[in-house]
Design an enzyme around this catalytic site. Structure first.
Site, short mmCIF file in Angstrom:
data_model
loop_
_atom_site.label_atom_id
_atom_site.label_comp_id
_atom_site.label_asym_id
_atom_site.label_seq_id
_atom_site.Cartn_x
_atom_site.Cartn_y
_atom_site.Cartn_z
N SER A 68 43.82 34.93 49.87
CA SER A 68 42.82 36.12 50.42
C SER A 68 41.56 35.39 50.53
O SER A 68 40.44 35.69 51.33
CB SER A 68 42.76 37.21 49.71
OG SER A 68 42.30 37.06 48.31
N ASP A 113 34.95 43.39 46.38
CA ASP A 113 36.02 44.74 46.14
C ASP A 113 36.60 44.50 44.92
O ASP A 113 37.90 45.41 44.60
CB ASP A 113 36.89 44.91 47.27
CG ASP A 113 37.88 43.62 47.34
OD1 ASP A 113 37.53 42.63 46.90
OD2 ASP A 113 38.67 43.55 48.32
N HIS A 170 37.37 40.00 45.80
CA HIS A 170 36.92 39.01 46.67
C HIS A 170 35.46 39.08 46.61
O HIS A 170 34.98 39.85 46.20
CB HIS A 170 37.45 39.31 48.07
CG HIS A 170 38.89 39.48 48.25
ND1 HIS A 170 39.48 40.79 48.10
CD2 HIS A 170 39.84 38.75 48.19
CE1 HIS A 170 40.96 40.71 48.24
NE2 HIS A 170 41.19 39.28 48.07
#
Length: 398
Positions: free
Chosen positions: A43, A363, A366
């Site tokens: 991610s 969040d 990240h």
């Protein structure tokens, strides 16, 4: 043969001269012309892979730059976006995204939740993606073959697919490994148990770039180097012990928290992984004498950002911008953009902070766009690279 003091000084000066001469020779060759980027990762560099496969990253992701969700688990751009910008390459389309894609300048195989080692579980059960690094390579291999077949049809296909020669001139970027560590912790493994499987993880990473021997268990017996990859830009993994989703879910003793609020045991394992990754890169250089491989120490940049964040305008180096509850504004059951049903209505509970640029973490997992920009600006000139070449000189071997 004995050296006196003056001889040592001469040798030292000559050594500095050689270093400077080498740098000057590299710079004299001019910047690299990368026509494309092929990215692999999780991610930290996913521009839409997981969203295409398992559902779009919901609002308020994308709010700071794109103005809407853009496949990224971030309020805006990622480090890979800034890398592409600096090389004059459009933002990379995710390989798995079939809508509005343009692969002329490369493709992104990174998928949120991905690991280097395949996971023996499902995304729903563990939170980790089935699209591990070997699967990303299979996707890339298929893309390489089929893109050229389709491109020969002419017309629009020539405008949205890379040329054959671009595969050997492209930059191959990697940012993966973080989830290999955290997946072990979330299975209640000790730090020693996680460290014990790191060598196997790194061996599999080596195999994706250059297999030491044919893989008799699969049809595909080649690797990225065999396909033509020659220029590699490899990020190590960051300080996972500074991430809210790790600190909130895995208890550690008070004495294991460092002066900046990070969990030392998890950061020590990340550094152990990075030490092994650097040795893997050194071995790859021996195995692949025609490849230019750059190892980038993003761990040091990220830890510096978190530990010295307030000096750079990040007033909240550990607390999550978009979340709800707890010490770090993070709740694993109610992620960024999460809503609860009250009095017949869905009410937004996990809302974003007013100014994401003051936060390092977006969040709980990240980084924010502002943090990603900070990281990019410190690695682009080669200050944290081995060899110390800037990004636009990454096609030159040391």
């Amino acid at each position: 043969m004995a050296f006196d003091g003056s001889s040592i000084i001469v040798v030292a000066i000559f050594g500095v001269f050689l270093v400077n001469l080498t740098s000057s020779l590299v710079l004299a060759k001019g910047p690299c012309q990368f026509p494309a980027i092929f990215n692999f990762g999780d991610s930290n560099s996913d521009t839409g892979g997981l969203s295409a496969a398992f559902g779009q990253a919901p609002p308020p992701n994308g709010m700071s730059y794109f103005g809407h969700p853009a496949g990224r688990y971030c309020d805006g751009r990622l480090v890979i976006d800034f890398l592409a910008e600096s090389l004059g390459i459009p933002y990379l389309s995710a390989f798995l995204d079939s809508l509005g894609t343009n692969f002329t300048h490369g493709a992104n195989f990174a998928t949120a939740g991905s690991t280097i080692r395949p996971q023996n579980t499902t995304l729903h059960k563990s939170g980790f993606s089935p699209i591990s690094l070997n699967v990303q390579f299979y996707e890339f291999h298929d893309f390489h073959v089929r893109s050229q077949t389709v491109r020969k049809r002419g017309g629009v296909y020539e405008t949205i697919l890379p040329k054959e020669e671009d595969f050997s001139s492209a930059l191959y970027t990697f940012d993966i490994g973080q989830n290999d560590l955290t997946s072990g912790y979330f299975l209640n493994m000790s730090v020693d148990e996680v460290k014990a499987y790191v060598p196997d993880v790194l061996n599999q990473f080596h195999t994706i770039i250059k297999a030491s021997k044919p893989n008799l268990n699969h049809v595909l017996n080649n690797d990225i180097y065999d396909v033509g990859g020659r220029y590699f830009w490899i990020h190590n993994t960051g300080p996972v012990g500074c991430l809210p989703y790790v600190m909130e879910r895995i208890p550690v003793l008070a004495g294991q928290i460092d002066r900046y609020g990070c969990a030392s045991p998890f950061n020590e394992v990340a550094q152990f992984f990075n030490h092994g990754l650097k040795k893997t890169v050194q071995q790859l250089r021996k195995d692949l004498p025609h490849a230019a491989i750059t190892y980038v120490d993003v761990y040091s940049v990220k830890y510096s950002l978190i530990s010295q964040g307030r000096n750079h305008g990040f007033n909240q180096p550990l607390r999550t911008c978009c979340g709800h509850g707890g010490k770090y504004n993070y709740n694993k059951n109610l992620g960024c953009g999460g809503k609860v049903h009250k009095q017949g209505k869905d009410v937004l509970v996990a809302a974003p902070c007013q100014d994401p640029s003051t936060h390092v973490n977006w969040d709980g997992v990240h980084f924010t766009e502002a943090a990603n920009r900070y990281i990019f600006e410190r690695i682009v000139d080669g200050s944290f690279s081995d060899p110390p070449h800037p990004l636009n000189m990454a096609c030159y071997r040391n």
